[in-house]
Design an enzyme around this catalytic site. Sequence first.
Site, PDB file in Angstrom:
ATOM      1  N   GLN A  84       0.828  -1.199   0.000  1.00 47.11           N
ATOM      2  CA  GLN A  84       0.000   0.000   0.000  1.00 47.11           C
ATOM      3  C   GLN A  84       0.870   1.261   0.000  1.00 47.11           C
ATOM      4  O   GLN A  84       0.585   2.241   0.680  1.00 47.11           O
ATOM      5  CB  GLN A  84      -0.950  -0.013   1.198  1.00 47.11           C
ATOM      6  CG  GLN A  84      -2.054  -1.051   1.097  1.00 47.11           C
ATOM      7  CD  GLN A  84      -2.969  -0.791  -0.091  1.00 47.11           C
ATOM      8  OE1 GLN A  84      -3.221   0.354  -0.466  1.00 47.11           O
ATOM      9  NE2 GLN A  84      -3.456  -1.861  -0.698  1.00 47.11           N
ATOM     10  N   SER A  85       1.905   1.241  -0.814  1.00 50.74           N
ATOM     11  CA  SER A  85       2.852   2.353  -0.858  1.00 50.74           C
ATOM     12  C   SER A  85       2.223   3.602  -1.482  1.00 50.74           C
ATOM     13  O   SER A  85       1.834   3.600  -2.656  1.00 50.74           O
ATOM     14  CB  SER A  85       4.079   1.941  -1.677  1.00 50.74           C
ATOM     15  OG  SER A  85       4.902   3.057  -1.946  1.00 50.74           O
TER      16      SER A  85
END
Length: 332
Positions: A75-76
């Site tokens: 979930q960068s």
Amino acid sequence: MKTVDEFTRVPLGFFPTPLEPLPRLGEVLGINLTIKRDDYSGFGGGGNKVRKLEYLMAEACQAGVNVVITTGGHQSNHARMVAAAARKFGMRPVLVLRGNPPASWQGNLLLDKLFGSEVQFLDPDGYFTQIEGAMQAHADAASARGEKPMIIPLGGATPLGALGYVRAVEEISAQLAERAAPVPDFVVAPTGSGGTLAGLHVGTRRYWPETKVIGISVSAKADWFQSRISGMAQDCADLLQWPQQWQPDDIWIEDGYVGEAYGIPSAGGIDAIYQLAQQEGVLLDPVYTGKAMHGLISLVKQGRIPQGANVTFVHCGGSPALYPFADRLLEQ
């Protein structure tokens, strides 16, 4: 000495972002609390990485790059914004992400797909030993096709990228001066790769020398960040030709709020998400800002941030990461 305006950047964000009071939470804690809303930076879903990418993408454009390669977690926020920035300038994004292929594409992963990213997943256990080689392999393949690649490191954490948060300190200074408000005694922000903290250290040392910067780790141990951030801050100050020096001990990192691991919501972080949502109507995320706000609240309760202090929390964005963790958030 130079100013940040002497370095080439491409305008991406909607700046200045708001600097807002958090009166209800501040009253509960006994501090004068404000929040720098870099979740409102706008471009590509918003967040702190926009400030860094204004400088890094200027470098890519000047070099004629057409393939941009970077890395991050599932979930960068950084990977998502690099993908958006690449598309804005007609480049192709390649993302090498830590984690196994997902069962469903939610949150930032969904946005990565919408931006048309090429995505490779690396086993989390071998990620740190494989990532440099994996990104370089993509760069070599692009070069072999006659393309011009550029690798942007984790989080855009470079001395050049850190200029974005020197600029942010200048921006906050102007906002405070406009309302005749005092400068913060403490600036609190999450840290996952170190670039934001490095820029904040350079900016505060220059403009608010008495202000303390507190980084709440969402990943690594304090000593790793202290070494990394002090070196990056030094290199950033050297770019500006500002006479500043840092040692690792100059960097204040709190590493007790990571929880089980990077990218996994913590109980304290979720409590902070609920508290800010219900007291102030502000959304945090479970990977970065929720854990950082948990750290801030805890430091006040411990007396390490004293009563009556002026505290600014840097909201680094990340709300797309709320949705993949809906079940976990609703358990608590």
